[in-house]
Design a protein around this motif. Structure first.
Motif, PDB file in Angstrom:
ATOM      1  N   ALA A   1      19.428  30.681  37.225  1.00  0.00           N
ATOM      2  CA  ALA A   1      20.631  29.844  37.117  1.00  0.00           C
ATOM      3  C   ALA A   1      20.304  28.527  36.418  1.00  0.00           C
ATOM      4  O   ALA A   1      19.266  27.910  36.684  1.00  0.00           O
ATOM      5  CB  ALA A   1      21.190  29.571  38.507  1.00  0.00           C
TER       6      ALA A   1
ATOM      7  N   TYR B   1      24.257  27.671  42.077  1.00  0.00           N
ATOM      8  CA  TYR B   1      25.151  27.985  43.201  1.00  0.00           C
ATOM      9  C   TYR B   1      24.450  27.527  44.468  1.00  0.00           C
ATOM     10  O   TYR B   1      23.332  27.948  44.745  1.00  0.00           O
ATOM     11  CB  TYR B   1      25.403  29.498  43.178  1.00  0.00           C
ATOM     12  N   TRP B   2      25.086  26.642  45.225  1.00  0.00           N
ATOM     13  CA  TRP B   2      24.445  26.187  46.475  1.00  0.00           C
ATOM     14  C   TRP B   2      25.529  25.861  47.491  1.00  0.00           C
ATOM     15  O   TRP B   2      26.305  24.940  47.310  1.00  0.00           O
ATOM     16  CB  TRP B   2      23.548  24.971  46.212  1.00  0.00           C
TER      17      TRP B   2
ATOM     18  N   SER C   1      24.047  39.735  47.591  1.00  0.00           N
ATOM     19  CA  SER C   1      23.380  38.449  47.375  1.00  0.00           C
ATOM     20  C   SER C   1      24.179  37.734  46.296  1.00  0.00           C
ATOM     21  O   SER C   1      24.364  38.290  45.197  1.00  0.00           O
ATOM     22  CB  SER C   1      21.943  38.696  46.904  1.00  0.00           C
ATOM     23  N   GLY C   2      24.660  36.536  46.581  1.00  0.00           N
ATOM     24  CA  GLY C   2      25.571  35.843  45.663  1.00  0.00           C
ATOM     25  C   GLY C   2      25.103  35.862  44.221  1.00  0.00           C
ATOM     26  O   GLY C   2      25.830  36.278  43.306  1.00  0.00           O
ATOM     27  N   SER C   3      23.852  35.440  43.997  1.00  0.00           N
ATOM     28  CA  SER C   3      23.374  35.311  42.622  1.00  0.00           C
ATOM     29  C   SER C   3      23.266  36.671  41.928  1.00  0.00           C
ATOM     30  O   SER C   3      23.236  36.747  40.696  1.00  0.00           O
ATOM     31  CB  SER C   3      22.034  34.588  42.588  1.00  0.00           C
TER      32      SER C   3
ATOM     33  N   ARG D   1      25.698  37.848  39.082  1.00  0.00           N
ATOM     34  CA  ARG D   1      25.531  37.470  37.662  1.00  0.00           C
ATOM     35  C   ARG D   1      24.578  38.391  36.932  1.00  0.00           C
ATOM     36  O   ARG D   1      24.477  38.337  35.710  1.00  0.00           O
ATOM     37  CB  ARG D   1      25.030  36.014  37.564  1.00  0.00           C
TER      38      ARG D   1
ATOM     39  N   SER E   1      17.162  31.064  51.545  1.00  0.00           N
ATOM     40  CA  SER E   1      18.354  30.578  50.833  1.00  0.00           C
ATOM     41  C   SER E   1      19.563  30.626  51.757  1.00  0.00           C
ATOM     42  O   SER E   1      20.428  29.751  51.711  1.00  0.00           O
ATOM     43  CB  SER E   1      18.638  31.434  49.602  1.00  0.00           C
TER      44      SER E   1
ATOM     45  N   HIS F   1      21.946  27.517  52.159  1.00  0.00           N
ATOM     46  CA  HIS F   1      23.399  27.516  51.885  1.00  0.00           C
ATOM     47  C   HIS F   1      24.148  26.962  53.100  1.00  0.00           C
ATOM     48  O   HIS F   1      25.078  26.175  52.966  1.00  0.00           O
ATOM     49  CB  HIS F   1      23.898  28.945  51.628  1.00  0.00           C
TER      50      HIS F   1
ATOM     51  N   ASP G   1      14.139  27.320  40.898  1.00  0.00           N
ATOM     52  CA  ASP G   1      14.930  28.123  41.816  1.00  0.00           C
ATOM     53  C   ASP G   1      14.754  27.487  43.196  1.00  0.00           C
ATOM     54  O   ASP G   1      14.151  26.433  43.303  1.00  0.00           O
ATOM     55  CB  ASP G   1      14.355  29.553  41.796  1.00  0.00           C
ATOM     56  N   ALA G   2      15.225  28.167  44.243  1.00  0.00           N
ATOM     57  CA  ALA G   2      14.980  27.630  45.582  1.00  0.00           C
ATOM     58  C   ALA G   2      13.542  27.962  45.965  1.00  0.00           C
ATOM     59  O   ALA G   2      13.277  28.868  46.746  1.00  0.00           O
ATOM     60  CB  ALA G   2      15.963  28.226  46.574  1.00  0.00           C
TER      61      ALA G   2
HETATM   62  O1  PMV Z   1      21.927  34.485  45.861  1.00  0.00           O
HETATM   63  P1  PMV Z   1      21.248  33.681  46.925  1.00  0.00           P
HETATM   64  O2  PMV Z   1      22.018  33.636  48.201  1.00  0.00           O
HETATM   65  O3  PMV Z   1      19.816  34.064  47.088  1.00  0.00           O
HETATM   66  O4  PMV Z   1      21.241  32.133  46.436  1.00  0.00           O
HETATM   67  C1  PMV Z   1      20.577  31.740  45.285  1.00  0.00           C
HETATM   68  C2  PMV Z   1      20.743  30.324  45.023  1.00  0.00           C
HETATM   69  C3  PMV Z   1      19.915  29.764  43.864  1.00  0.00           C
HETATM   70  O5  PMV Z   1      19.013  30.721  43.380  1.00  0.00           O
HETATM   71  C4  PMV Z   1      19.104  28.584  44.347  1.00  0.00           C
HETATM   72  C5  PMV Z   1      20.802  29.282  42.742  1.00  0.00           C
HETATM   73  C6  PMV Z   1      21.482  30.341  41.920  1.00  0.00           C
HETATM   74  O6  PMV Z   1      22.605  30.072  41.500  1.00  0.00           O
HETATM   75  O7  PMV Z   1      20.884  31.392  41.640  1.00  0.00           O
END
Ligand code: PMV
Length: 344
Positions: free
Chosen positions: A13, A17-18, A148-150, A153, A206, A210, A297-298
């Motif tokens: 990213a 997204y956070w 998983s949100g990301s 994409r 993550s 979040h 990233d996180a």
């Molecule tokens: O998709 P998750 O819940 O693992 O969250 C990912 C969040 C970040 O990687 C930090 C930012 C992003 O947009 O990918």
């Protein structure tokens, strides 16, 4: 009886997204590009169930007892209403990654998107729906998001955007959309060398991160900031404005970690070597005037972004000045990729 398989990449990213609400909906829009060589491959063999209850088996790199398997099986159970045929099928799911577990790259985006694509292919084959490419990828992105949100994409190659953004009518919280048609050629040759500062599992997930955005003192400001940055980044990507790109992308990375530091309780995923690398990158950019910047990233690992045309100078810089800060000298060289592909 049938078998489907997809290879799907990880993504990085640029606008982060956070924070989330509801069922995996993002508090702010995000933008990323998909990678090329860091991917998961998932195959699903399906057949009519043999007993009362459908049997779903998961093998990760040939191993049945992987914690990740439980997560996948739980996720499949939650999808019963979206894919009613899952209750009727025995499934044998096999998954593997192109990158080692210890590389410090999160595999959730690549694996959840590969899984979602497989499920959509089964629906297409068994039910005959999702024939239109657009519908197929939109549903895959929707399903990936639930995992998983990301991951939402990762179903598109190149750049994509997830989350409602008033300036982009097609954007949605439910699924990501591809964003490639107007990207300046400069940014289609972007490379990402991942400098592995630590290969350890993160201390705070993550999911927990979040959650700490609920009631965070900077939450509102963060949402506004991400939208402003997204608007500016979209313009920079279209016109090929490298300086704005650098400014926005680094600001997003550091803002993400600043949010962790200002959470209650606070935490940090940055390590001393992460900060040393960031300083080195800034020094080198000032001296060389090359297009080079970082995102994070996180986690503590640094994603070094640069252009294909400057590859040899950047690799020399990495070798001379950055590799010493990497865990066992580990670096994964990757680049923008062109999305998932069906392999079976
Ligand atoms: O998709 P998750 O819940 O693992 O969250 C990912 C969040 C970040 O990687 C930090 C930012 C992003 O947009 O990918």
């Amino acid at each position: 009886m049938g078998k489907v398989g997809w290879q799907s990449p990880s993504n990085i990213a640029l606008i982060k997204y956070w924070g989330k609400f509801g069922v995996q909906l993002p508090k702010n829009p995000s933008l990323s590009f998909g990678l090329s060589d860091a991917y998961s491959q998932i195959s699903i063999q399906y057949s009519s169930k043999h007993s009362e209850k459908a049997e779903h088996k998961f093998l990760f790199e040939g191993n049945e007892n992987h914690a990740f398997g439980d997560k996948i099986i739980r996720f499949l159970n939650e999808l019963d209403t979206i894919f009613p045929f899952l209750k009727q099928l025995d499934l044998q799911i096999e998954s593997k990654n192109s990158f080692p577990h210890s590389a410090g790259i999160a595999s959730s985006a690549s694996s959840m998107s590969a899984l979602a694509l497989c499920l959509c292919s089964i629906e297409k084959e068994l039910i005959g729906s999702l024939q239109k490419e657009n519908n197929f990828y939109q549903k895959a992105s929707y399903i990936a998001r639930l995992g998983s949100g990301s991951a939402s994409r990762s179903v598109y190659g190149g750049y994509s955007i997830w989350g409602e953004f008033s300036e982009l009518k097609q954007s949605s919280n439910d699924f990501a959309i591809p964003f490639n048609s107007e990207i300046h050629l400069l940014f289609m040759q972007i490379r990402d060398s991942i400098l592995i500062v630590s290969d350890q599992e993160k201390t705070v997930s993550s999911r927990a991160g979040h959650a700490l955005m609920n009631g965070h003192p900077y939450a509102e400001a963060r949402i506004l900031q991400s939208k402003k940055n997204l608007k500016k980044l979209i313009t920079a990507l279209k016109v090929g404005d490298a300086n704005s790109f650098i400014e926005i992308v680094e600001n997003e990375a550091l803002s993400l970690h600043a949010l962790m530091l200002s959470s209650n309780p606070w935490y940090s995923l940055l390590l001393p070597n992460t900060l040393k690398i960031l300083e080195k990158i800034r020094e080198f950019r000032n001296k060389s005037k090359l297009f080079i910047c970082f995102t994070l990233d996180a986690g503590p690992n640094v994603h070094l972004l640069y252009l294909e045309e400057n590859k040899s100078q950047i690799l020399e810089f990495i070798d001379k000045e950055l590799v010493e800060f990497c865990f066992e000298g580990k670096i994964i060289h990757d680049k923008i990729g062109f999305g998932p592909k069906r392999i079976i």
